[in-house]
Structures are given as structure tokens and as C-alpha cells.
Design a protein around this motif. Structure first.
Motif, PDB file in Angstrom:
ATOM      1  N   ASP A  27      23.172  -3.884   5.242  1.00 63.12           N
ATOM      2  CA  ASP A  27      22.320  -5.144   5.320  1.00 63.12           C
ATOM      3  C   ASP A  27      21.724  -5.354   5.206  1.00 63.12           C
ATOM      4  OD1 ASP A  27      21.318  -6.353   7.444  1.00 63.12           O
ATOM      5  OD2 ASP A  27      20.749  -5.249   8.643  1.00 63.12           O
ATOM      6  N   VAL A  28      21.253  -7.257   4.207  1.00 61.35           N
ATOM      7  CA  VAL A  28      20.337  -7.194   2.929  1.00 61.35           C
ATOM      8  C   VAL A  28      19.105  -8.371   3.503  1.00 61.35           C
ATOM      9  CG1 VAL A  28      20.863  -8.350   1.081  1.00 61.35           C
ATOM     10  CG2 VAL A  28      22.605  -7.118   1.575  1.00 61.35           C
ATOM     11  N   TYR A  29      18.384  -7.724   2.860  1.00 59.23           N
ATOM     12  CA  TYR A  29      17.271  -8.877   3.286  1.00 59.23           C
ATOM     13  C   TYR A  29      17.067  -9.222   1.886  1.00 59.23           C
ATOM     14  CZ  TYR A  29      17.237  -6.327   7.613  1.00 59.23           C
ATOM     15  OH  TYR A  29      18.112  -5.905   9.122  1.00 59.23           O
ATOM     16  N   GLY A  30      15.873 -10.446   2.257  1.00 57.97           N
ATOM     17  CA  GLY A  30      15.451 -11.572   0.906  1.00 57.97           C
ATOM     18  C   GLY A  30      13.788 -11.007   1.128  1.00 57.97           C
ATOM     19  N   ILE A  31      13.340 -11.577   0.163  1.00 56.94           N
ATOM     20  CA  ILE A  31      11.738 -12.201   0.352  1.00 56.94           C
ATOM     21  C   ILE A  31      11.548 -13.675   0.811  1.00 56.94           C
ATOM     22  CG2 ILE A  31       9.499 -12.010  -0.289  1.00 56.94           C
ATOM     23  CD1 ILE A  31      10.111  -9.470   0.187  1.00 56.94           C
ATOM     24  N   ASN A  32      11.037 -14.138   2.147  1.00 59.52           N
ATOM     25  CA  ASN A  32      10.521 -15.912   1.570  1.00 59.52           C
ATOM     26  C   ASN A  32       9.178 -15.961   1.504  1.00 59.52           C
ATOM     27  OD1 ASN A  32      12.438 -15.408   4.896  1.00 59.52           O
ATOM     28  ND2 ASN A  32      11.371 -14.262   5.184  1.00 59.52           N
ATOM     29  N   VAL A  37       4.994  -9.442  -0.698  1.00 55.38           N
ATOM     30  CA  VAL A  37       6.509  -8.973  -0.737  1.00 55.38           C
ATOM     31  C   VAL A  37       5.869  -7.739   0.124  1.00 55.38           C
ATOM     32  CG1 VAL A  37       7.400  -7.225  -2.040  1.00 55.38           C
ATOM     33  CG2 VAL A  37       7.393  -9.547  -3.042  1.00 55.38           C
ATOM     34  N   MET A  38       4.617  -6.869   0.082  1.00 58.12           N
ATOM     35  CA  MET A  38       4.403  -5.517   0.825  1.00 58.12           C
ATOM     36  C   MET A  38       3.919  -5.111   1.740  1.00 58.12           C
ATOM     37  SD  MET A  38       4.816  -3.464  -1.813  1.00 58.12           S
ATOM     38  CE  MET A  38       4.559  -2.468  -0.539  1.00 58.12           C
ATOM     39  N   LYS A  39       4.151  -5.979   2.733  1.00 56.45           N
ATOM     40  CA  LYS A  39       4.273  -7.178   3.697  1.00 56.45           C
ATOM     41  C   LYS A  39       5.334  -7.114   4.632  1.00 56.45           C
ATOM     42  CE  LYS A  39       2.761  -9.574   7.731  1.00 56.45           C
ATOM     43  NZ  LYS A  39       1.516 -11.096   7.608  1.00 56.45           N
ATOM     44  N   GLU A  40       6.461  -7.639   3.862  1.00 55.97           N
ATOM     45  CA  GLU A  40       7.515  -7.847   4.174  1.00 55.97           C
ATOM     46  C   GLU A  40       8.611  -6.214   3.960  1.00 55.97           C
ATOM     47  OE1 GLU A  40       9.686 -10.747   3.781  1.00 55.97           O
ATOM     48  OE2 GLU A  40       8.176 -12.454   2.738  1.00 55.97           O
ATOM     49  N   PHE A  41       8.393  -6.063   3.075  1.00 58.06           N
ATOM     50  CA  PHE A  41       8.909  -3.826   2.568  1.00 58.06           C
ATOM     51  C   PHE A  41       7.839  -3.920   4.200  1.00 58.06           C
ATOM     52  CE2 PHE A  41       7.794  -0.272   1.334  1.00 58.06           C
ATOM     53  CZ  PHE A  41       9.031  -0.011   0.842  1.00 58.06           C
ATOM     54  N   SER A  42       7.191  -3.438   4.295  1.00 57.27           N
ATOM     55  CA  SER A  42       7.216  -2.258   5.954  1.00 57.27           C
ATOM     56  C   SER A  42       7.441  -3.620   7.003  1.00 57.27           C
ATOM     57  CB  SER A  42       4.989  -2.676   5.660  1.00 57.27           C
ATOM     58  OG  SER A  42       4.663  -2.410   4.398  1.00 57.27           O
ATOM     59  N   THR A  43       7.479  -4.765   6.918  1.00 59.41           N
ATOM     60  CA  THR A  43       8.033  -5.113   8.068  1.00 59.41           C
ATOM     61  C   THR A  43       9.831  -4.484   8.234  1.00 59.41           C
ATOM     62  OG1 THR A  43       6.787  -6.673   8.375  1.00 59.41           O
ATOM     63  CG2 THR A  43       9.170  -6.589   9.881  1.00 59.41           C
ATOM     64  N   ILE A  44      10.247  -4.614   7.434  1.00 58.67           N
ATOM     65  CA  ILE A  44      12.062  -4.656   6.842  1.00 58.67           C
ATOM     66  C   ILE A  44      12.396  -2.524   7.199  1.00 58.67           C
ATOM     67  CG2 ILE A  44      13.940  -4.782   5.346  1.00 58.67           C
ATOM     68  CD1 ILE A  44      12.603  -7.232   4.512  1.00 58.67           C
ATOM     69  N   LYS A  45      11.430  -2.041   6.244  1.00 54.72           N
ATOM     70  CA  LYS A  45      11.933  -0.614   6.003  1.00 54.72           C
ATOM     71  C   LYS A  45      12.888  -0.249   5.566  1.00 54.72           C
ATOM     72  CE  LYS A  45       7.975   0.637  10.061  1.00 54.72           C
ATOM     73  NZ  LYS A  45       8.072  -0.541  10.227  1.00 54.72           N
ATOM     74  N   PRO A  46      13.239  -0.356   4.458  1.00 54.41           N
ATOM     75  CA  PRO A  46      14.404  -1.307   3.564  1.00 54.41           C
ATOM     76  C   PRO A  46      14.700   0.212   3.038  1.00 54.41           C
ATOM     77  CG  PRO A  46      13.700  -1.868   1.676  1.00 54.41           C
ATOM     78  CD  PRO A  46      12.406  -1.400   3.716  1.00 54.41           C
ATOM     79  N   ASP A  47      16.646   0.764   3.608  1.00 52.96           N
ATOM     80  CA  ASP A  47      16.254   2.035   2.929  1.00 52.96           C
ATOM     81  C   ASP A  47      17.223   2.186   1.340  1.00 52.96           C
ATOM     82  OD1 ASP A  47      17.502   3.513   5.930  1.00 52.96           O
ATOM     83  OD2 ASP A  47      18.922   1.511   5.134  1.00 52.96           O
ATOM     84  N   CYS A  48      16.254   0.715   0.414  1.00 55.01           N
ATOM     85  CA  CYS A  48      16.886   0.886  -0.752  1.00 55.01           C
ATOM     86  C   CYS A  48      16.225  -0.707  -0.942  1.00 55.01           C
ATOM     87  CB  CYS A  48      18.443   1.028  -1.659  1.00 55.01           C
ATOM     88  SG  CYS A  48      18.469   0.514  -3.008  1.00 55.01           S
ATOM     89  N   VAL A  49      15.619  -1.097  -2.574  1.00 57.55           N
ATOM     90  CA  VAL A  49      14.751  -1.967  -2.316  1.00 57.55           C
ATOM     91  C   VAL A  49      16.046  -2.299  -4.659  1.00 57.55           C
ATOM     92  CG1 VAL A  49      13.320  -3.224  -3.520  1.00 57.55           C
ATOM     93  CG2 VAL A  49      12.919  -1.479  -1.657  1.00 57.55           C
ATOM     94  N   LEU A  66       3.677  -0.415  -6.662  1.00 57.43           N
ATOM     95  CA  LEU A  66       2.654  -0.505  -5.217  1.00 57.43           C
ATOM     96  C   LEU A  66       3.814   0.485  -4.141  1.00 57.43           C
ATOM     97  CD1 LEU A  66       0.957  -4.390  -4.678  1.00 57.43           C
ATOM     98  CD2 LEU A  66      -0.166  -1.750  -5.368  1.00 57.43           C
ATOM     99  N   ILE A  67       5.054  -0.526  -4.976  1.00 56.89           N
ATOM    100  CA  ILE A  67       6.623   0.574  -3.284  1.00 56.89           C
ATOM    101  C   ILE A  67       6.995   1.651  -3.595  1.00 56.89           C
ATOM    102  CG2 ILE A  67       8.678   0.665  -3.327  1.00 56.89           C
ATOM    103  CD1 ILE A  67       8.982  -2.269  -3.093  1.00 56.89           C
ATOM    104  N   ARG A  68       6.366   2.283  -4.174  1.00 61.35           N
ATOM    105  CA  ARG A  68       6.607   3.413  -5.093  1.00 61.35           C
ATOM    106  C   ARG A  68       5.000   4.333  -4.990  1.00 61.35           C
ATOM    107  NH1 ARG A  68      10.205   5.197  -4.507  1.00 61.35           N
ATOM    108  NH2 ARG A  68      10.938   4.843  -6.169  1.00 61.35           N
ATOM    109  N   SER A  69       4.450   3.343  -4.514  1.00 59.76           N
ATOM    110  CA  SER A  69       2.863   4.667  -3.732  1.00 59.76           C
ATOM    111  C   SER A  69       2.756   4.735  -3.005  1.00 59.76           C
ATOM    112  CB  SER A  69       1.800   3.757  -4.562  1.00 59.76           C
ATOM    113  OG  SER A  69       1.622   2.268  -3.532  1.00 59.76           O
ATOM    114  N   ARG A  70       3.556   3.387  -1.852  1.00 60.04           N
ATOM    115  CA  ARG A  70       3.665   4.648  -0.557  1.00 60.04           C
ATOM    116  C   ARG A  70       4.824   4.717  -0.168  1.00 60.04           C
ATOM    117  NH1 ARG A  70       1.874  -1.639   1.862  1.00 60.04           N
ATOM    118  NH2 ARG A  70      -0.544  -1.738   0.097  1.00 60.04           N
TER     119      ARG A  70
END
Length: 228
Positions: A27-32, A37-49, A66-70
Motif C-alpha cells: 500500500d503506497v502513499y505519497g506526500i501532498n 512531511v512529518m505531519k503526513e508521516f505521523s498520519t500514515i504511520k508507514p511500515d517503511c519509508v 527527523l523521522i529517525r528521531s521519532r
């Protein structure tokens, strides 16, 4: 179904990668909005980036940091830049792998599959806590602790440490580590393993354990046991 967040501003490339990965039931998501980016990352909660280096606003290194810090989510870089320093930089910021553009889609799919295997399958083993040199190694939580404190490792770093301490006091060849970690040597640069081992050793220095991981030139690596 695993969720992948593809942070790529080239729309045609994004659509092609999405089509290929969707064909493998991802299931592939993109960035709007590349400002969020971090807001969308938090919403999607992906298994891989999967992330490009050259992006609008901030580069991929910024978002990787930033992703790795969270999160401990696996991160795979895509880049048209061919400087070895970029690969080294991505690993230092916590990336799990790196592919240079242009790439063959079979290579991308193989790397994504390998990431999911080593991230979400090996942790199902019943023996998830080990001891080494007086330290507790929690494989499930990617933590290693002793009287000096506790440090968190990336999935790759923990996998490498696990492989070494399971054969402590024995030399584990680079080829064996590469096959175990990435499943197919053809898709991995030798430098990637070196970067990961060096990063692991540097982190272990904080617990006074880095010197127990030794490089055997021309052979591989060995995790020595305290007192041996």
C-alpha cells in the motif's frame, strides 16, 4: 498489507514506483505537501519509508533525521547523486539502505522485500533477549544495556550484532553477513556493510563495548566475549 511512504517529488517516477510496488500488494502513499512531511508521516504511520535526497524545501537527509528521531521505521534512500559521501551520510542519519538512480525495479523490489523480512520477521523468534559481555541485548526492542546505560540500535545494527554474538569468538565473514542481512549479495555494495558495522561499533563505545567487535582483515568480523 504493508504501508510504504514514498517521499519523491518526481511525479512520473512516483507513479511508476507506486504501480510496481502496488503490484506486489504493498500500500503506497505519497506526500501532498512537502512542508508537512512529518505531519503526513505521523498520519500514515508507514511500515517503511522510501525517500529521495533532492526534494523541495528540505533535502531527504533532513527528513530522515527527523523521522529517525521519532521512529525506528526502516528507511530506504533513492538518489541520482553518485557521491559515496551521500551513501555514508544517509547511513549516519539512520537509513537502512540506499539505491542510486537509475535503478532496475527488480532491485528496488528485492531490497524492499529484504527490509520487510529482516524488520518484521526475525523478531518473531522466541529467543529475543541475549547476554553478551555483561550486557543485555533485547532484540525485539533493539536495545542493548549494561551498568553504563542503554543505547538504541537500528534494525540493521541489531541484526548484525545478533549474527555476531550468536557466533561469538568465531569469525563471521563479510559474505555471510551480507547474505544474512540482504539475502542476495548482488543488491548490496560492500561499503554499506562497512558503514553499518562502523556505526554499530561507535554506538557500542558508549557502553565500553565497541572494542569487543573486531575486524579481521580479509576475513570478516568477530564478537569477542568478555574475558576470552
Amino acid at each position: 498489507m504493508f504501508k510504504l511512504l514514498l517521499i519523491e517529488d518526481d511525479e512520473s517516477l512516483f507513479e511508476e514506483i507506486k504501480e510496481r510496488l502496488t503490484g506486489w500488494s504493498y500500500d503506497v502513499y505519497g506526500i501532498n505537501d512537502f512542508n508537512e512531511v512529518m505531519k503526513e508521516f505521523s498520519t500514515i504511520k508507514p511500515d517503511c519509508v522510501i525517500i529521495d535526497i533532492q526534494l523541495p524545501k528540505y533535502d531527504g537527509f533532513h527528513w530522515c533525521r527527523l523521522i529517525r528521531s521519532r521512529s525506528k521505521v526502516p528507511i530506504l534512500f533513492l538518489s541520482s547523486r553518485d557521491q559515496p559521501a551521500d551513501m555514508v551520510m544517509s547511513m549516519k542519519f539512520g537509513a537502512d539502505d540506499y539505491i542510486q538512480k537509475p535503478f532496475h525495479f527488480d532491485v528496488l523490489i528485492a531490497k524492499v522485500q529484504a527490509i520487510f523480512r529482516r524488520t518484521y520477521e526475525y523478531n518473531t523468534e522466541p529467543n529475543i533477549v541475549k547476554t553478551w559481555c555483561g550486557a543485555t541485548v533485547d532484540i525485539e526492542q533493539n536495545l542493548i544495556s549494561n551498568e553504563l546505560g542503554s543505547i538504541e540500535l537500528t534494525k540493521n545494527e541489531m541484526f548484525i550484532l545478533k549474527q555476531l554474538i550468536e557466533q561469538k569468538n568465531k569469525i563471521v565473514s563479510r559474505e555471510e553477513l551480507i547474505r544474512s542481512l540482504w539475502n542476495d549479495e548482488r543488491f548490496v555494495s560492500d561499503n554499506t556493510l562497512t558503514v553499518n558495522v562502523n556505526r554499530l561499533r561507535k554506538k557500542l563505545d558508549a557502553l565500553n563495548l565497541g572494542h569487543y567487535i573486531e575486524t579481521k582483515v580479509g576475513q570478516g568480523y568477530i564478537a569477542k566475549e568478555e574475558g576470552s
